[in-house]
Design an enzyme around this catalytic site. Sequence first.
Site, PDB file in Angstrom:
ATOM      1  N   ASP A 208      -7.949   3.528 -74.473  1.00 35.45           N
ATOM      2  CA  ASP A 208      -8.267   2.854 -73.204  1.00 35.45           C
ATOM      3  C   ASP A 208      -7.144   3.099 -72.208  1.00 35.45           C
ATOM      4  O   ASP A 208      -6.121   3.692 -72.536  1.00 35.45           O
ATOM      5  CB  ASP A 208      -8.430   1.350 -73.437  1.00 35.45           C
ATOM      6  CG  ASP A 208      -7.181   0.745 -74.069  1.00 35.45           C
ATOM      7  OD1 ASP A 208      -6.242   0.413 -73.318  1.00 35.45           O
ATOM      8  OD2 ASP A 208      -7.120   0.629 -75.304  1.00 35.45           O
ATOM      9  N   ASP A 210      -5.476   0.565 -70.748  1.00 33.65           N
ATOM     10  CA  ASP A 210      -4.811  -0.728 -70.615  1.00 33.65           C
ATOM     11  C   ASP A 210      -5.449  -1.471 -69.435  1.00 33.65           C
ATOM     12  O   ASP A 210      -6.671  -1.551 -69.380  1.00 33.65           O
ATOM     13  CB  ASP A 210      -3.294  -0.529 -70.466  1.00 33.65           C
ATOM     14  CG  ASP A 210      -2.502  -1.799 -70.762  1.00 33.65           C
ATOM     15  OD1 ASP A 210      -2.841  -2.480 -71.759  1.00 33.65           O
ATOM     16  OD2 ASP A 210      -1.565  -2.118 -70.024  1.00 33.65           O
TER      17      ASP A 210
END
Length: 289
Positions: A208, A210
């Site tokens: 991802d 973040d």
Amino acid sequence: MIWKLGIIGGSGLYDLPGLENIRKQAVETPWGAPSGELTLGTLAGTELVFLPRHGPGHRLPPNHINFRANIAALKMAGCTDIVSISACGSLKEELHPGRFVAVDQYIDRTTSRVNSFFEAGCAAHVSVAEPVCSRLAGLAADAAEAAGAPVTRGGTYLAMEGPQFSSRAESALYRSWGCDVIGMTNMPEARLAREAELPYASIAMVTDYDSWNEKEAAVDVPAVLAVMAQNSRIARTSIARLAEMVSDMDRTPSPQGIETALDTAIITAPHARDPVLVEKLRAIAGRVL
């Protein structure tokens, strides 16, 4: 000398298919029990010891992992080196989900974890200027590429306390520091491995962005799990490739002399050392004690 690889499996990597001559071993260390049983076996002729960092079924959040027991258990099992596999968030646009990063530096922002085997009664100060073993990290990166992963060699891992994900302001701050990826588990793991004189390398699997990237949804568990499934398949293949690479490679001391890190680290005079603590420390530092 032969290799005996300790593999710490992080989020999404809870077992290691393909092992032969498997045996399970419950271990009790002077610092308590590790996250789960050790799984010992061979892969491509190389001895491996596998430990799921979060325990069976991912029962342990990062701030409840007994890191000292995990590292001590692998040391007591005779491991020569440790390879850490962990999920992480990306703090840079080019480090997209699905990319693997062979970490070479850390910034430690954890707050509640015991980060040393040494205590009052026997003080020691090891150097973690170069916190990973350059040779092992290079081999792990080669193995990941051989498994088909896009790999970035080198990167700074921001270790956060968790278990919550970052606020956008925190994520932006870590980006301003020049960090590459963010995770919750490589510290104090890397510090403890150095105290145990075990060469350590980390392959961080990006899941991802973040919380900093406002073009993307903020990180959440379903998003992490979706990418993690693919990453974990590649990670298993990477470990198999690594086992093949070292199976016919003579293991010489690490380039950084990690196996003798304690030679000049213990500062407490022998007469002032706590004998009870010294006995406890023999599990990880018996060579110098």
